[in-house]
Design an enzyme around this catalytic site. Structure first.
Site, PDB file in Angstrom:
ATOM      1  N   GLY A  46      46.175   0.253-103.485  1.00  7.96           N
ATOM      2  CA  GLY A  46      46.431  -1.176-103.409  1.00  7.96           C
ATOM      3  C   GLY A  46      45.567  -1.818-102.337  1.00  7.96           C
ATOM      4  CD  GLN A  51      44.754  -4.096 -97.042  1.00  7.80           C
ATOM      5  OE1 GLN A  51      45.210  -4.176 -98.166  1.00  7.80           O
ATOM      6  NE2 GLN A  51      44.599  -2.930 -96.420  1.00  7.80           N
ATOM      7  CB  CYS A  91      47.670   0.723 -94.561  1.00  6.00           C
ATOM      8  SG  CYS A  91      47.011  -0.952 -94.703  1.00  6.00           S
ATOM      9  CG  LEU A  92      42.711   1.347 -98.466  1.00  9.92           C
ATOM     10  CD1 LEU A  92      42.071   0.555 -99.597  1.00  9.92           C
ATOM     11  CD2 LEU A  92      42.123   2.745 -98.373  1.00  9.92           C
ATOM     12  CG  HIS A 133      51.721  -1.198 -98.226  1.00  7.22           C
ATOM     13  ND1 HIS A 133      51.777  -0.230 -97.248  1.00  7.22           N
ATOM     14  CD2 HIS A 133      50.494  -1.777 -98.102  1.00  7.22           C
ATOM     15  CE1 HIS A 133      50.642  -0.226 -96.568  1.00  7.22           C
ATOM     16  NE2 HIS A 133      49.832  -1.158 -97.067  1.00  7.22           N
ATOM     17  CD  GLU A 134      48.621  -3.373-101.043  1.00 10.31           C
ATOM     18  OE1 GLU A 134      48.024  -4.195-100.321  1.00 10.31           O
ATOM     19  OE2 GLU A 134      48.492  -2.144-100.904  1.00 10.31           O
ATOM     20  CG  HIS A 137      48.667  -5.908 -96.436  1.00  7.80           C
ATOM     21  ND1 HIS A 137      48.163  -5.704 -95.174  1.00  7.80           N
ATOM     22  CD2 HIS A 137      48.655  -4.693 -97.044  1.00  7.80           C
ATOM     23  CE1 HIS A 137      47.867  -4.409 -95.025  1.00  7.80           C
ATOM     24  NE2 HIS A 137      48.160  -3.777 -96.141  1.00  7.80           N
TER      25      HIS A 137
HETATM   26 NI    NI Z   1      47.934  -1.769 -96.596  1.00 14.91          NI
END
Ligand code: NI
Length: 160
Positions: A46, A51, A91-92, A133-134, A137
């Site tokens: 995701g 991000q 998380c990226l 999670h997204e 963000h």
């Molecule tokens: Ni993330």
């Protein structure tokens, strides 16, 4: 294919609340394409617009094994949650780290797709976790803020 730079924890943009999308124009379509490319390139499941430095309410998810089931969520709203799951999350924007997070097991999300058509999707397990999670963000929240126990170093974990 165009990759965008992934913002890393500590970048203030990750703490900001994103604005709704009012119109899907060529810029937004390009953003979505780039977000998918960037997510797949980074082997993520995701990615949310902040991000890549864009404060808009958009995220993309693909939890399929083959990476061939992209989902685009514009102006998403989680309208129902049920159950609970506890598991590790990453998380990226926080590379090489993981921590345990409890999330709802099932969610129903209402959002718009890239054609600005409204849809509802029911997610379970990993899909539900990714949606939550997204969605966090978009509200400037990172998983490490709601983690249980320490944030661990992935490289120190042994694999069976
Ligand atoms: Ni993330």
């Amino acid at each position: 294919m165009a990759l965008r730079e992934i913002r890393i924890e500590g970048d203030p943009i990750l703490k900001k609340v994103c604005k709704p999308v009012t119109e899907v124009n060529d810029r937004i379509r390009e953003l979505i394409d780039d977000m998918l490319d960037t997510m797949y390139e980074a082997n993520g499941v995701g990615l949310a617009a902040p991000q890549v430095g864009i404060l808009k309410r958009i995220f993309v998810i693909d939890v399929s094994e083959e990476g061939n089931e992209p989902h685009v969520f514009i102006n998403p709203k989680i309208i129902k949650t049920s159950g609970s799951q506890t598991g590790d999350e990453g998380c990226l924007s926080i590379p090489g780290k993981t921590a345990t997070v409890t999330r709802a097991l099932n969610v129903v999300v209402r959002a718009f797709d890239e054609n600005m058509e409204e849809f509802e999707l029911e997610g379970e397990g990993l899909m539900a976790r990714a949606i939550q999670h997204e969605n966090d963000h978009l509200n400037g929240r990172l998983y490490v803020e709601i983690a249980e126990g320490p944030v661990r170093d992935l490289t120190l974990e042994t694999k069976d």
